[in-house]
Write an enzyme that holds these catalytic residues in place. Sequence first.
Site, PDB file in Angstrom:
ATOM      1  CB  CYS A  55     -38.884  26.267  -3.953  1.00 55.78           C
ATOM      2  SG  CYS A  55     -38.716  28.048  -4.214  1.00 55.78           S
ATOM      3  CG  ASP A 110     -73.777  16.315  43.811  1.00 55.12           C
ATOM      4  OD1 ASP A 110     -73.975  17.098  42.866  1.00 55.12           O
ATOM      5  OD2 ASP A 110     -72.652  16.078  44.288  1.00 55.12           O
ATOM      6  CG  ASP A 115     -70.385  21.291  45.577  1.00 56.66           C
ATOM      7  OD1 ASP A 115     -71.093  22.298  45.382  1.00 56.66           O
ATOM      8  OD2 ASP A 115     -69.162  21.241  45.333  1.00 56.66           O
ATOM      9  CG  LEU A 126     -67.330  46.396  19.846  1.00 55.45           C
ATOM     10  CD1 LEU A 126     -67.136  46.396  21.360  1.00 55.45           C
ATOM     11  CD2 LEU A 126     -68.437  47.358  19.464  1.00 55.45           C
ATOM     12  CE  LYS A 181     -62.502  43.461  22.697  1.00 55.00           C
ATOM     13  NZ  LYS A 181     -62.044  42.065  22.749  1.00 55.00           N
ATOM     14  CB  CYS A 215     -37.024  30.094  -1.472  1.00 60.06           C
ATOM     15  SG  CYS A 215     -38.473  29.358  -0.666  1.00 60.06           S
TER      16      CYS A 215
END
Length: 686
Positions: free
Chosen positions: A425, A51, A47, A97, A129, A422
Amino acid sequence: MQQDLFAANASEQAERTDWRERAAWLSSEINRHNYAYYVLDAPTIPDVEYDRLFGELLVLEKAHPELVTPESPTQRVGGAPLAEFTQVMHSVPMLSLANAFGDEDAVSFDRRVCEGLMLERVEYNAELKFDGLAINLRYQDGILTQAATRGDGETGEDVTANIRTVRAIPLRLNTLLPPKVLDVRGEVLMYRADFDRMNARQREAGQKEFANPRNAAAGSLRQLAPRITAQRPLRFFAYGIGALDGADMPQTHSGLLDWYVSLGISVCNERAVVSGVDGLLEFFRQIGAKRDSLPYDIDGVVYKVNNLTQQQMLGFVTRAPRFAIAHKFPAQEALTVVLDIEVQVGRTGAITPVARLAPVFVSGVTVTNATLHNEDEIRRKDIRIGDTVIVRRAGDVIPEVVAHVPEMRPQDAREFAMPSVCPVCGSPIIKQEDEAIARCSGGWVRCAAQRKAGLQHFASRKAMDIEGLGDQLIEQLVDKNMVATAADLYRLEQPALAGLDRMADKSAQNVLNALEQSKSTTLARFLYSLGIRHVGESTAKTLASHFGGLDALARATVEELQAVPDVGPVVAQSIRQYLSDPLNLSMISQLRSAGVVWAEGEPAAAKPQPLQGKTFVLTGTLPALTREQATEMIEAAGGKVAGSVSKKTHFVVSGHEAGSKLAKAQALGITILDEAALLELLQKSQ
């Protein structure tokens, strides 16, 4: 003196040549190392050395700005934040698909393919997939010019600025003779190890961690600040093609992937060309055995007919190809405890019991809620509060409770009791004898939960298409009692909107502009937007065509409604009930008074249907008409628009960069129309 000047110019020219050559060499080396690291997964230098090369190129380009090109490695760091993502229409639709969930589904797929091609055995390309985000990359003359998400298959979001930061994607194709246009289809994803390192950095910074690699990849690509995307460790695998111009299409899918490799495009090595269904299932078993050891998440494998000519012969069904299928792995399961069972209220009042679970990790996602479907299902599975249960992500998507573990049931486990009213409400919950689902009787005019879901549906793209009126904004509007019905949306004022959370003057004005624009609609869209139970997009079109106007529909009896094609007694009764409710009629009247308008037409029985019995297929991009506009015009004349070409197709309407449908139509001798010919045909039919 003149000789000295010539010498100085010559020296400057030599120096310019030196730094140009050095910059070209540095770019080439950095791109080579990017390819080795991100595509081959085989880094060639430490790395620190990478760099150093990158830093030298940055210094050189800063000193000589004329060296900077769009495809330079230094241009992947991301630019200024984007205001928003613009929409991109795909030249060739990005289709989904069909799924196979067991060996028998794969066997059936192979049988259909063999019968369609009239062959005893077919060669397939089998591949993975991926669990990522589908992307279309457009290269023009070898240069990456645009990237777009799948979206709805027809239209996606332009994420070019973000995609340019992904080092696994070449900015320039590795060829001296690039095609004029090449659309590369593939998946952006994140390796598990990269994901873990990124989450570790998030923890160290005291920031929120990501749930799984898939969400992290998708979220990274949808950042409005490309500099953030540039910091995310995204990868890419190509697996398909869209438009191609200026090059010969390979004869096979495997040949296409090999061609991509030669162009410097990343392709997964976990692929194989196999013969027959036994080859498919063997590949499935091999990948299943090594699934956990792969560096990335997958949720199945994909089978594609390898010969591209055979793919064209098989064609498409609705929005999926006949020549390919995704064979999903069995859903992963886990054990957890049911902490409570609550109910949710849907748009049509459906009461759905939901298990609140002790958090459990399933298929890469932490699950805390799972559907129990309905009260009968709870009784059948005997699920109780306090039970240890098996949780599955059905199709790796929707969490559901599969069963309880009897030997782990505590003595204080409690049975679930469906509420009689409910929870939102207070209206009575009613369950019809012939239905498994209980419903809130309040309706979305009375019930806030139904109101929110109803308004979300009303504003959705295929309904009134009110851009900017999203779920969070609707939540606030309902919770603050600013909106009670859809008609109230058109009475909103800019200062009140701007005062809501995450809103400002400009965003508020954008919403008001979108509301104003939505006032001009069609009867079919308006009917669909009302959310009448059992009335989907197709039924709304049929009703609009049959009755011509809303008033005629509102007067229709149940018997007259049942005379409409595809409208049975249940749907007819639902329509009649909705259009007899004074509250619903009042809201429709208010919407009309607010300026919502549509063109009224003659009832189907009274207007000519010259294209009755004629089937059309649209392919490619038309010069002036959108697909929706062309479809509406054809259907208004009595024609039918299908998604795939067959011997029963009468006309194929072809636009710019038409796909395989055009080739199949030509092979079958079907009449091909361009936009001008279609308009002429429609004009003659009037």
